[in-house]
Design an enzyme around this catalytic site. Structure first.
Site, PDB file in Angstrom:
ATOM      1  N   TYR A   1      14.775 -56.617  39.332  1.00 18.48           N
ATOM      2  CA  TYR A   1      13.228 -56.246  39.110  1.00 18.48           C
ATOM      3  C   TYR A   1      13.158 -55.278  38.081  1.00 18.48           C
ATOM      4  O   TYR A   1      13.955 -55.596  36.952  1.00 18.48           O
ATOM      5  CB  TYR A   1      12.993 -55.390  40.486  1.00 18.48           C
ATOM      6  CG  TYR A   1      11.234 -55.437  40.379  1.00 18.48           C
ATOM      7  CD1 TYR A   1      10.680 -56.708  40.725  1.00 18.48           C
ATOM      8  CD2 TYR A   1      10.556 -54.279  40.180  1.00 18.48           C
ATOM      9  CE1 TYR A   1       9.250 -56.893  40.441  1.00 18.48           C
ATOM     10  CE2 TYR A   1       9.035 -54.324  39.983  1.00 18.48           C
ATOM     11  CZ  TYR A   1       8.475 -55.472  40.371  1.00 18.48           C
ATOM     12  OH  TYR A   1       7.212 -55.602  40.226  1.00 18.48           O
TER      13      TYR A   1
ATOM     14  N   ARG B   1      -1.353 -58.475  33.337  1.00 13.46           N
ATOM     15  CA  ARG B   1      -0.853 -56.984  32.865  1.00 13.46           C
ATOM     16  C   ARG B   1       0.626 -56.897  33.502  1.00 13.46           C
ATOM     17  O   ARG B   1       0.621 -56.153  34.503  1.00 13.46           O
ATOM     18  CB  ARG B   1      -1.864 -55.926  33.241  1.00 13.46           C
ATOM     19  CG  ARG B   1      -1.630 -54.919  32.732  1.00 13.46           C
ATOM     20  CD  ARG B   1      -1.364 -53.694  33.361  1.00 13.46           C
ATOM     21  NE  ARG B   1      -0.237 -53.771  34.203  1.00 13.46           N
ATOM     22  CZ  ARG B   1      -0.060 -52.959  35.222  1.00 13.46           C
ATOM     23  NH1 ARG B   1      -0.988 -52.058  35.743  1.00 13.46           N
ATOM     24  NH2 ARG B   1       1.228 -53.263  35.845  1.00 13.46           N
TER      25      ARG B   1
ATOM     26  N   LYS C   1       9.400 -59.013  43.458  1.00 18.06           N
ATOM     27  CA  LYS C   1       8.969 -58.208  44.445  1.00 18.06           C
ATOM     28  C   LYS C   1       9.301 -58.670  45.773  1.00 18.06           C
ATOM     29  O   LYS C   1       9.613 -57.922  46.923  1.00 18.06           O
ATOM     30  CB  LYS C   1       7.461 -58.091  44.396  1.00 18.06           C
ATOM     31  CG  LYS C   1       7.070 -57.129  43.319  1.00 18.06           C
ATOM     32  CD  LYS C   1       6.439 -55.925  44.052  1.00 18.06           C
ATOM     33  CE  LYS C   1       6.726 -54.494  42.966  1.00 18.06           C
ATOM     34  NZ  LYS C   1       5.591 -53.743  42.826  1.00 18.06           N
TER      35      LYS C   1
ATOM     36  N   GLU D   1      -0.811 -57.850  42.391  1.00 12.49           N
ATOM     37  CA  GLU D   1       0.587 -57.286  41.676  1.00 12.49           C
ATOM     38  C   GLU D   1       0.053 -57.700  40.319  1.00 12.49           C
ATOM     39  O   GLU D   1      -0.210 -58.716  39.836  1.00 12.49           O
ATOM     40  CB  GLU D   1       1.605 -57.773  42.011  1.00 12.49           C
ATOM     41  CG  GLU D   1       3.062 -57.366  41.325  1.00 12.49           C
ATOM     42  CD  GLU D   1       3.087 -55.828  41.992  1.00 12.49           C
ATOM     43  OE1 GLU D   1       3.067 -55.592  43.000  1.00 12.49           O
ATOM     44  OE2 GLU D   1       3.664 -55.219  41.193  1.00 12.49           O
ATOM     45  N   ASP D   2       0.024 -56.808  39.549  1.00 11.53           N
ATOM     46  CA  ASP D   2       0.087 -56.763  37.874  1.00 11.53           C
ATOM     47  C   ASP D   2      -1.279 -57.344  37.534  1.00 11.53           C
ATOM     48  O   ASP D   2      -1.241 -58.430  36.388  1.00 11.53           O
ATOM     49  CB  ASP D   2       1.268 -57.517  37.246  1.00 11.53           C
ATOM     50  CG  ASP D   2       2.394 -56.368  37.552  1.00 11.53           C
ATOM     51  OD1 ASP D   2       2.105 -54.989  37.889  1.00 11.53           O
ATOM     52  OD2 ASP D   2       3.520 -56.636  36.776  1.00 11.53           O
TER      53      ASP D   2
ATOM     54  N   ASP E   1      -0.350 -52.911  45.014  1.00  9.61           N
ATOM     55  CA  ASP E   1       0.931 -52.005  44.703  1.00  9.61           C
ATOM     56  C   ASP E   1       0.814 -50.928  43.579  1.00  9.61           C
ATOM     57  O   ASP E   1       1.014 -49.917  43.462  1.00  9.61           O
ATOM     58  CB  ASP E   1       2.243 -52.745  44.620  1.00  9.61           C
ATOM     59  CG  ASP E   1       3.384 -51.775  45.080  1.00  9.61           C
ATOM     60  OD1 ASP E   1       3.299 -51.083  45.806  1.00  9.61           O
ATOM     61  OD2 ASP E   1       4.078 -51.908  44.018  1.00  9.61           O
ATOM     62  N   ASP E   2       0.300 -51.630  42.560  1.00  3.96           N
ATOM     63  CA  ASP E   2       0.158 -50.798  41.265  1.00  3.96           C
ATOM     64  C   ASP E   2      -0.860 -49.601  41.715  1.00  3.96           C
ATOM     65  O   ASP E   2      -0.568 -48.455  41.059  1.00  3.96           O
ATOM     66  CB  ASP E   2      -0.478 -51.655  40.186  1.00  3.96           C
ATOM     67  CG  ASP E   2       0.357 -52.975  39.961  1.00  3.96           C
ATOM     68  OD1 ASP E   2       1.314 -52.838  39.668  1.00  3.96           O
ATOM     69  OD2 ASP E   2      -0.472 -54.118  39.989  1.00  3.96           O
TER      70      ASP E   2
ATOM     71  N   ASN F   1       6.272 -45.869  32.416  1.00  4.97           N
ATOM     72  CA  ASN F   1       7.354 -46.771  32.190  1.00  4.97           C
ATOM     73  C   ASN F   1       7.165 -47.660  30.933  1.00  4.97           C
ATOM     74  O   ASN F   1       6.154 -47.472  30.332  1.00  4.97           O
ATOM     75  CB  ASN F   1       7.230 -47.951  33.341  1.00  4.97           C
ATOM     76  CG  ASN F   1       7.606 -46.963  34.610  1.00  4.97           C
ATOM     77  OD1 ASN F   1       8.588 -46.263  34.659  1.00  4.97           O
ATOM     78  ND2 ASN F   1       6.950 -47.462  35.635  1.00  4.97           N
TER      79      ASN F   1
HETATM   80  P1  NAD Z   1      -4.236 -46.974  32.004  1.00  6.95           P
HETATM   81  O1  NAD Z   1      -4.124 -47.688  30.585  1.00  6.95           O
HETATM   82  O2  NAD Z   1      -5.039 -47.265  32.873  1.00  6.95           O
HETATM   83  O3  NAD Z   1      -4.412 -45.486  31.525  1.00  6.95           O
HETATM   84  C1  NAD Z   1      -3.775 -44.499  30.470  1.00  6.95           C
HETATM   85  C2  NAD Z   1      -4.377 -43.439  30.635  1.00  6.95           C
HETATM   86  O4  NAD Z   1      -3.777 -42.511  29.603  1.00  6.95           O
HETATM   87  C3  NAD Z   1      -5.852 -43.309  29.787  1.00  6.95           C
HETATM   88  O5  NAD Z   1      -6.831 -42.464  30.665  1.00  6.95           O
HETATM   89  C4  NAD Z   1      -5.718 -42.700  28.511  1.00  6.95           C
HETATM   90  O6  NAD Z   1      -6.962 -42.184  27.993  1.00  6.95           O
HETATM   91  C5  NAD Z   1      -4.641 -41.932  28.567  1.00  6.95           C
HETATM   92  N1  NAD Z   1      -3.817 -41.579  27.511  1.00  6.95           N
HETATM   93  C6  NAD Z   1      -3.321 -42.220  26.797  1.00  6.95           C
HETATM   94  N2  NAD Z   1      -2.559 -41.569  25.515  1.00  6.95           N
HETATM   95  C7  NAD Z   1      -2.772 -40.317  25.886  1.00  6.95           C
HETATM   96  C8  NAD Z   1      -2.321 -39.277  25.290  1.00  6.95           C
HETATM   97  N3  NAD Z   1      -1.605 -39.309  24.075  1.00  6.95           N
HETATM   98  N4  NAD Z   1      -2.909 -37.977  25.561  1.00  6.95           N
HETATM   99  C9  NAD Z   1      -3.638 -38.216  26.814  1.00  6.95           C
HETATM  100  N5  NAD Z   1      -4.107 -39.238  27.475  1.00  6.95           N
HETATM  101  C10 NAD Z   1      -3.721 -40.419  27.130  1.00  6.95           C
HETATM  102  O7  NAD Z   1      -2.773 -47.360  32.462  1.00  6.95           O
HETATM  103  P2  NAD Z   1      -2.097 -46.988  34.002  1.00  6.95           P
HETATM  104  O8  NAD Z   1      -2.043 -48.157  34.510  1.00  6.95           O
HETATM  105  O9  NAD Z   1      -2.736 -45.849  34.537  1.00  6.95           O
HETATM  106  O10 NAD Z   1      -0.706 -46.646  33.736  1.00  6.95           O
HETATM  107  C11 NAD Z   1      -0.205 -45.370  32.993  1.00  6.95           C
HETATM  108  C12 NAD Z   1       1.178 -45.485  32.814  1.00  6.95           C
HETATM  109  O11 NAD Z   1       1.757 -45.159  34.141  1.00  6.95           O
HETATM  110  C13 NAD Z   1       2.068 -46.479  32.153  1.00  6.95           C
HETATM  111  O12 NAD Z   1       2.919 -46.026  31.432  1.00  6.95           O
HETATM  112  C14 NAD Z   1       2.856 -46.923  33.486  1.00  6.95           C
HETATM  113  O13 NAD Z   1       4.067 -47.606  33.311  1.00  6.95           O
HETATM  114  C15 NAD Z   1       2.783 -45.770  34.497  1.00  6.95           C
HETATM  115  N6  NAD Z   1       3.034 -46.375  35.963  1.00  6.95           N
HETATM  116  C16 NAD Z   1       4.083 -45.965  36.740  1.00  6.95           C
HETATM  117  C17 NAD Z   1       4.388 -46.351  37.911  1.00  6.95           C
HETATM  118  C18 NAD Z   1       5.491 -45.591  38.638  1.00  6.95           C
HETATM  119  O14 NAD Z   1       6.289 -44.682  38.284  1.00  6.95           O
HETATM  120  N7  NAD Z   1       5.620 -45.890  40.032  1.00  6.95           N
HETATM  121  C19 NAD Z   1       3.306 -46.861  38.591  1.00  6.95           C
HETATM  122  C20 NAD Z   1       2.319 -47.421  37.698  1.00  6.95           C
HETATM  123  C21 NAD Z   1       2.035 -47.078  36.401  1.00  6.95           C
END
Ligand code: NAD
Length: 537
Positions: free
Chosen positions: A94, A147, A165, A236-237, A259-260, A398
């Protein structure tokens, strides 16, 4: 062994074979004498052989290919390898390796796994699903490849995600491999590089969008409900707007989840619950600030609303505990650049930048989900540590290179006070002679158990309460040892036990909410654990 197959038909059947572990009696009975080398190995020796081969490879992508071939060749051995070496092997089957595998999917393709639907199949999804050999499908993971992780639109190359998954569903929660169905909804891709790749294997057109897209998904969902009425669909994604549109459309009438959005929320909430055991605070008193106001952060906050309500607050009171800062600063009422999902969290407050927001609001918990590395600066962590005896800091973005700060930075800048968790794994950190084990908010802690719980009681749907139940259960399963080492999550090596406990709690809650469609078994634990696939020969 109970099969009519003989000779190479049994030796080369991935779901039957034990290869060199067939006993002398089985070799006689199945006509295998002469077809195998003399020695009779046991499964542990086979696992050792696979691990030797795996470790000899120079690149993770080669390890992925080796494991994928093993999954085809000898299913039980594959799952035994994954379970026995989960910490080493999960990142190979994964994230992060699956990301590379998706990028190279059309170039490394060898043997088809999973099911593909394209716009040319409109009106015929039911007919083509008859080609799938298994009739008792219980878990489906579907993506449209738009995505994939943080990699964007990979089209049909994203098939690695449903496959990966579902391998985790089987390894972590014992969903039977033949009851899993990976699906690629291949509606095209807008990625020019992929469309120009002569080896690309997907539907080589621009993405189907709008009504035609949603009609194809609708045909898929209704077909699944007719053909496999007991199946859970995991989205997913998908691109965030489509992810929300599909979830909102189906979550109240179909056994499905995303899941996301929901898995991430559950695992993050579990970490925050566990942190209260270190900080000795009451969950309902926490002030939580998110940096990033996208789908991940909003999904977490939405589930936290349920968690605060569960702790006795009203919805309005709950929202006041949750603060967002996005790229333009503090999310407050009166801002004209906010999206619908931001509105419940746009409080009456002056608009401030991130640093001033921390100074003014003084959150106990800071959760980063921005995809913007380095945004938790030294000053940010120092301010969190000035306001809290044990500041809780989650850098969820991530992959590792995108994390808001590293584990080492969080511990160093807070002088060892931070309670840190991340989206991608970080190595242990030694600071001032103390070794910290940062926890990883890995979705694999919850989605397999939720799926197992839901299918075993034939739940009609999966409401937020079940994700809340999963989060509470996971938090309770964090051992004192884990807490002492600073980790908010249990060890992944415990994953089968954790998934079983989560499944029991989820099924129990489904019965309580009258969502289950079977009579409640006298011994739910036994009932669920009896179902679980065990890869031991
Ligand atoms: P998204 O594009 O929907 O949202 C990103 C947000 O971050 C937006 O609101 C944007 O305005 C804000 N942003 C970007 N740059 C910024 C900065 N410099 N300062 C302040 N705010 C800023 O993305 P998403 O789907 O919400 O994912 C965000 C992150 O979360 C990704 O990197 C993803 O890998 C991570 N994520 C982690 C897990 C996990 O750990 N289990 C699960 C899902 C997503």
């Amino acid at each position: 062994m109970n099969t009519k197959k003989r000779n190479f038909d049994v030796l080369h059947d991935g779901s039957l074979t034990k290869s060199v572990a067939f006993t002398r009696e089985e070799r006689e009975q199945l006509g295998l004498r002469g077809l195998l080398p003399y020695s009779v190995a046991n499964q542990d020796m086979q696992v050792t052989r696979v691990m030797h081969g795996l470790r000899r490879k120079a690149y993770d992508i080669e390890r992925y290919i080796l494991l994928s071939a093993l999954q085809d060749r000898n299913e039980k051995l594959f799952y035994k390898v994954v379970i026995d070496h989960i910490e080493e092997v999960m990142p190979l089957i994964y994230t992060p390796t699956v990301g590379q595998a998706c990028k190279e999917f059309s170039h490394i393709f060898k043997r088809s796994k999973g099911f593909y639907i394209t716009p040319e199949d409109k009106g015929e999804i039911s007919k083509i699903l008859d080609n799938w050999p298994e009739k008792d499908i219980r878990v489906i993971v579907i993506t449209d490849g738009q995505r994939i992780l943080g990699l964007g639109d990979l089209g049909a190359n994203g098939m690695g995600i449903p496959i990966g998954k579902l391998a985790l569903y089987t390894a972590c929660a014992g969903i039977k491999p033949h009851q899993c169905l990976p699906v690629m909804l291949d509606v095209g891709t807008n990625n020019e590089d992929i469309l120009n790749d002569v080896l690309y294997l997907g539907y080589p057109k621009k993405r189907l969008e709008g009504d035609a897209y949603f009609e194809l998904v609708e045909e898929f969902v209704t077909t699944i409900q007719k053909k496999y009425p007991d199946a859970l669909i995991q989205f997913e994604d998908f691109l965030t707007p489509n992810a929300y549109a599909l979830l909102n459309k189906y979550k109240e009438r179909v056994l499905c989840f995303n899941d996301d959005i929901q898995g991430t929320a559950s695992v993050a909430l579990a970490g925050v619950y566990a942190s209260t055991r270190i900080t000795n605070t009451d969950f309902k008193d926490l002030k939580i600030m998110f940096l990033g106001a996208g789908s991940a952060a909003t999904g977490i906050a939405d589930l936290m609303i349920s968690a605060f309500m569960d702790a006795g607050l009203t919805k309005e009171e709950a929202a006041k505990h949750l603060w967002f800062v996005d790229i333009n600063g503090l999310v407050v009422s009166g801002r004209d650049d906010l999206m619908e999902h931001n509105m419940p969290y746009a409080h009456d407050h002056e608009q401030l930048n991130f640093m001033d927001s921390i100074k003014s609001i003084k959150p106990h918990v800071l959760i980063g989900a921005t995809g913007a590395p380095g945004t938790f600066t030294k000053a940010v962590i120092e301010e969190m540590a000035a306001n809290n005896e044990r500041p809780v800091v989650f850098a969820l973005s991530n992959p590792t290179s995108r994390a808001e700060c590293t584990a080492e930075q969080a511990y160093t800048w807070s002088n060892g006070k931070a309670i840190f968790a991340s989206g991608s794994p970080f190595d242990n950190v030694t600071f001032n002679g103390t070794e910290f084990r940062p926890g990883q908010g890995n979705n694999a802690y919850v989605f397999p158990g939720i799926g197992l719980g839901a299918i075993s009681c034939k739940a009609k749907i999966i409401p937020d309460e079940l994700f809340l139940t999963a989060a509470k259960t996971l938090a309770q399963l964090v051992k004192q040892d884990d807490i002492n080492s600073g980790s908010l999550y249990p060890k992944l090596t415990e994953i089968r036990k954790l998934s079983l406990e989560i499944a029991i709690a989820v099924a129990d809650k489904a019965f309580e909410l009258d969502l289950a469609q079977i009579d409640k078994p006298k011994d739910l634990r036994q009932f669920i654990s009896d179902y679980m696939f065990d890869p031991q020969y």
